[in-house]
Scaffold this active site. Structure first.
Site, PDB file in Angstrom:
ATOM      1  N   ASP A   1      83.738  17.727   0.958  1.00 28.40           N
ATOM      2  CA  ASP A   1      82.812  16.536   0.077  1.00 28.40           C
ATOM      3  C   ASP A   1      81.331  16.171  -0.313  1.00 28.40           C
ATOM      4  O   ASP A   1      80.641  15.715  -1.015  1.00 28.40           O
ATOM      5  CB  ASP A   1      82.877  15.858   1.998  1.00 28.40           C
ATOM      6  CG  ASP A   1      84.173  14.779   2.286  1.00 28.40           C
ATOM      7  OD1 ASP A   1      84.705  15.769   2.740  1.00 28.40           O
ATOM      8  OD2 ASP A   1      84.627  13.905   1.539  1.00 28.40           O
TER       9      ASP A   1
ATOM     10  N   ARG B   1      90.479   7.025   0.216  1.00 30.07           N
ATOM     11  CA  ARG B   1      89.398   7.872   0.669  1.00 30.07           C
ATOM     12  C   ARG B   1      89.701   9.122  -0.116  1.00 30.07           C
ATOM     13  O   ARG B   1      90.546   9.672  -0.830  1.00 30.07           O
ATOM     14  CB  ARG B   1      89.120   7.879   2.195  1.00 30.07           C
ATOM     15  CG  ARG B   1      90.414   7.370   2.681  1.00 30.07           C
ATOM     16  CD  ARG B   1      91.423   8.772   2.879  1.00 30.07           C
ATOM     17  NE  ARG B   1      90.982   9.924   2.947  1.00 30.07           N
ATOM     18  CZ  ARG B   1      91.448  11.116   3.108  1.00 30.07           C
ATOM     19  NH1 ARG B   1      93.173  11.227   1.921  1.00 30.07           N
ATOM     20  NH2 ARG B   1      91.105  12.145   2.905  1.00 30.07           N
TER      21      ARG B   1
ATOM     22  N   ALA C   1      86.719  12.779  -1.080  1.00 30.72           N
ATOM     23  CA  ALA C   1      85.902  12.587  -2.259  1.00 30.72           C
ATOM     24  C   ALA C   1      85.826  12.769  -3.772  1.00 30.72           C
ATOM     25  O   ALA C   1      85.466  11.266  -4.120  1.00 30.72           O
ATOM     26  CB  ALA C   1      84.774  14.211  -1.855  1.00 30.72           C
TER      27      ALA C   1
ATOM     28  N   ASN D   1      82.955  18.933   5.186  1.00 31.77           N
ATOM     29  CA  ASN D   1      84.048  18.625   5.271  1.00 31.77           C
ATOM     30  C   ASN D   1      84.533  18.172   6.028  1.00 31.77           C
ATOM     31  O   ASN D   1      83.419  17.753   7.589  1.00 31.77           O
ATOM     32  CB  ASN D   1      84.878  19.666   4.943  1.00 31.77           C
ATOM     33  CG  ASN D   1      86.023  19.254   4.218  1.00 31.77           C
ATOM     34  OD1 ASN D   1      86.480  18.025   3.490  1.00 31.77           O
ATOM     35  ND2 ASN D   1      87.403  19.132   5.278  1.00 31.77           N
TER      36      ASN D   1
END
Ligand code: MRU
Length: 309
Positions: free
Chosen positions: A213, A44, A46, A222
């Site tokens: 992200d 996980r 980005a 985010n």
């Protein structure tokens, strides 16, 4: 220790669901394995999702799959982090997927080191820095974005303290960021998510640095909880920085058009394996926040610190 590695034509991932207590690895030898790993959050963050997706494309290519189908399926794994879409398109359009994915892998490390160098300039001796979620080595191939800035300042000898909020519901701050800081003896304290406003009001936090992200026109996306931190920081005049590579930018879209992932309600109903509400409770569980650009002091990229777009 790397978050992900390409070994013998397999993608090796640290299973982030098991941290901090166990260090276990998962090997993906098909693109379907990579999709499951992204959906289940074995990997996980980005930039890490982006590089994992790139190697997912490589696995599809090696297996002789229809690359258009592979690309569509990987893109459907998680909707919000733009790095995933950027990475899949980059491999799809390349003549040599393996070479390109390995290049992206090294670029991610180099980019984070550059973000760390630029970002460390805003850190002063004596700073106490709040970070939200995990934008560290575990969210990237290595080093990290927001935590990369902190690492860089610490290794320059600056006397800093880090505060991680727990980041409910999945606890990336508590489980991953605290652990990363402890591995390098960087002074760190854990707080409940609800405590950051109070600590800012008491002058106990004097900078915030988070990851992203997606960055688009109007602001930053985010982890859920980032907006509350940004609002408190704005009210108490605490500088609020975002650290992210240029691969996280979408210069053409509005941030308010981003699809915000909605995750399973059990992530909220259960905490550490225990149910914390009546069984059939309806839950809303958005995974990400949208932070309007007015709340952001600056964005730390590999090319320097810029204004939000
Ligand atoms: O749901 P996650 O854990 O993938 O969310 C991660 C975040 O929101 C991070 O802060 C973001 O990806 C930046 S990582 C360098």
């Amino acid at each position: 220790m790397k978050t992900l590695e390409w070994v013998d034509n397999k993608l090796k991932l640290i299973d982030q669901r098991k941290l901090p207590d166990e260090i276990e690895y998962i090997y993906c030898d098909s693109y379907e394995d990579v999709i499951i790993a992204i959906k289940d959050m074995v990997v996980r963050g980005a930039p890490a999702i982006g590089v994992a997706a790139a190697f997912g494309m490589v696995l599809g290519y090696i297996a002789g799959e229809d690359m258009g189908k592979v690309a569509d399926e990987i893109k459907a794994s998680r909707p919000t982090a733009i790095n995933l879409f950027w990475a899949v398109d980059r491999i799809y359009n390349s003549d040599d997927p393996i070479k390109e994915a390995l290049k992206m892998y090294q670029e991610d490390i180099d980019t984070n080191l550059a973000i760390g160098r630029h970002g460390s300039q805003i850190i002063e001796d004596g700073d106490t820095i709040l970070t939200h979620c995990n934008a560290g080595a575990l969210a990237c191939v290595d080093y990290g974005t927001a935590l990369g800035v902190i690492r860089s300042a610490f290794h320059q000898g600056k006397n800093i303290n880090v505060i991680c909020d727990e980041t409910r519901p999945r606890g990336q701050g508590a489980k991953l960021s605290v652990w990363e800081m402890q591995q390098e003896n960087i002074p760190v304290k854990l707080i409940p998510d609800v405590a950051s406003g109070f600590l800012m009001s008491q002058y106990k936090i004097n900078k915030v640095i988070i990851g992203a992200d997606r960055i688009a026109k109007g602001g930053v996306v985010n982890k859920i909880g980032s907006l509350m931190v940004a609002l408190a920081a704005n009210y108490f005049h605490v500088p609020f920085y975002v650290a992210a590579p240029l691969s996280t930018f979408d210069f053409d879209s509005s941030i308010f058009d981003t699809e915000i992932e909605e995750r399973d309600g059990d992530e909220v109903r259960y905490y550490g394996g225990c149910r914390i509400c009546p069984k059939q409770t309806d839950v809303i569980n958005p995974a990400f926040d949208i932070i309007p650009k007015e709340l952001i002091t600056g964005i730390i990229t590999e090319n320097g610190i810029i204004d939000p777009i």
